[in-house]
Design a protein around this motif. Sequence first.
Motif, mmCIF file in Angstrom:
data_model
loop_
_atom_site.group_PDB
_atom_site.id
_atom_site.type_symbol
_atom_site.label_atom_id
_atom_site.label_comp_id
_atom_site.label_asym_id
_atom_site.label_seq_id
_atom_site.Cartn_x
_atom_site.Cartn_y
_atom_site.Cartn_z
ATOM 1 N N THR A 252 0.805 -1.218 0.000
ATOM 2 C CA THR A 252 0.000 0.000 0.000
ATOM 3 C C THR A 252 0.834 1.262 0.000
ATOM 4 O OG1 THR A 252 -0.065 0.079 2.421
ATOM 5 C CG2 THR A 252 -1.793 -1.183 1.306
ATOM 6 N N ARG B 95 2.509 2.309 2.511
ATOM 7 C CA ARG B 95 2.507 2.909 3.840
ATOM 8 C C ARG B 95 3.262 2.018 4.819
ATOM 9 N NH1 ARG B 95 -2.861 2.576 2.705
ATOM 10 N NH2 ARG B 95 -3.107 1.100 4.408
ATOM 11 N N PHE C 112 -5.772 7.094 -10.487
ATOM 12 C CA PHE C 112 -5.187 7.077 -9.142
ATOM 13 C C PHE C 112 -6.221 6.554 -8.160
ATOM 14 C CE2 PHE C 112 -4.372 8.847 -4.952
ATOM 15 C CZ PHE C 112 -3.037 8.522 -4.772
ATOM 16 N N GLY D 47 -6.668 6.074 -4.097
ATOM 17 C CA GLY D 47 -6.114 6.413 -2.799
ATOM 18 C C GLY D 47 -5.933 5.190 -1.912
ATOM 19 N N SER D 48 -4.769 5.078 -1.279
ATOM 20 C CA SER D 48 -4.503 3.938 -0.399
ATOM 21 C C SER D 48 -4.547 4.317 1.071
ATOM 22 C CB SER D 48 -3.133 3.328 -0.726
ATOM 23 O OG SER D 48 -2.105 4.279 -0.536
ATOM 24 N N ASP D 49 -4.729 5.598 1.374
ATOM 25 C CA ASP D 49 -4.823 6.045 2.758
ATOM 26 C C ASP D 49 -6.195 5.666 3.305
ATOM 27 O OD1 ASP D 49 -4.994 7.350 5.176
ATOM 28 O OD2 ASP D 49 -4.170 9.239 4.440
ATOM 29 N N ASN E 1 -8.612 8.434 3.545
ATOM 30 C CA ASN E 1 -8.931 9.240 2.365
ATOM 31 C C ASN E 1 -8.861 8.392 1.102
ATOM 32 O OD1 ASN E 1 -9.566 11.547 0.875
ATOM 33 N ND2 ASN E 1 -7.424 12.071 0.583
ATOM 34 N N ARG E 2 -9.804 7.481 0.956
ATOM 35 C CA ARG E 2 -9.817 6.590 -0.202
ATOM 36 C C ARG E 2 -10.523 7.276 -1.381
ATOM 37 N NH1 ARG E 2 -7.733 1.834 1.277
ATOM 38 N NH2 ARG E 2 -8.110 0.950 3.336
ATOM 39 N N ASP E 3 -9.882 8.291 -1.940
ATOM 40 C CA ASP E 3 -10.445 8.970 -3.094
ATOM 41 C C ASP E 3 -9.978 8.288 -4.374
ATOM 42 O OD1 ASP E 3 -7.826 9.689 -2.808
ATOM 43 O OD2 ASP E 3 -8.136 11.834 -3.113
ATOM 44 N N TYR F 198 -9.372 8.814 -8.850
ATOM 45 C CA TYR F 198 -9.327 9.605 -10.075
ATOM 46 C C TYR F 198 -9.366 8.620 -11.234
ATOM 47 C CZ TYR F 198 -7.516 12.339 -13.957
ATOM 48 O OH TYR F 198 -7.353 12.941 -15.179
ATOM 49 N N TYR G 275 -12.869 12.997 -10.783
ATOM 50 C CA TYR G 275 -12.358 12.792 -9.432
ATOM 51 C C TYR G 275 -13.543 12.494 -8.524
ATOM 52 C CZ TYR G 275 -10.780 13.874 -4.712
ATOM 53 O OH TYR G 275 -10.525 13.801 -3.369
ATOM 54 N N ALA H 138 -13.350 10.811 -1.273
ATOM 55 C CA ALA H 138 -13.378 9.655 -0.368
ATOM 56 C C ALA H 138 -14.754 9.502 0.262
ATOM 57 C CB ALA H 138 -12.325 9.831 0.719
#
Length: 204
Positions: free
Chosen positions: A32, A34, A151, A153-155, A158-160, A162, A185, A188
């Motif tokens: 991920t 992280r 893109f 998101g892997s946080d 904040n899984r947003d 694009y 876009y 999240a």
Amino acid sequence: MNEVKSLEQLSLILGYVVPGLIILYIRAQFLTGRIAAHKDALLSYFTLSVIYLAIINAGLAVVTGSGAPLHEQTRYWLPILLIGAVIFGILIGLNASLGVTRWCLSKLGLHIPHVMATAWDWKFSRFPESLVTLTLKDGSRVSGWCSTNSFIGSDPANRDLYIEQVYDVDEHGNWTLKTPGKSIYIAAGEVRTIEFIPLTGGST
């Protein structure tokens, strides 16, 4: 004398922390991206460093015939600390990403918890190149092409998303590219479901 002792202590601390930090950082790039906060991961750094250095010490003892600890073999210190830790991190990262150990153990009838924390992380760690249809929480649907220019998101906070190219889909399920380069876009928390649609001839 005190200065020398301090340097020796510093080398020991770095030797039993830095390799683990490097290895876990490299491994995270295959999952991920992280790693845990340093204060929470210090024990992991130490444990992994001890395992790694034990393997390296044993290997050097066989190759060089020297039984001296690694930190005393200064000619090996830098390449082992940096290059070796990076290579080791890549290997265990590939193992975690490809699931080699899990596959081998499953053949023996053993099942271990998955290295990925969520299905989201597991699916998007492979960054699938495919058509996708997203159903949002308000009931609306978005269809598009998800590839290397998208893109995900892997946080966890904040899984947003694009999506690089949006398609129009009619009631018969026909996908039409009306506006090349039209992307979207999605913030999240707005996605309810994601459908991954295999790419077949004539789909677009």
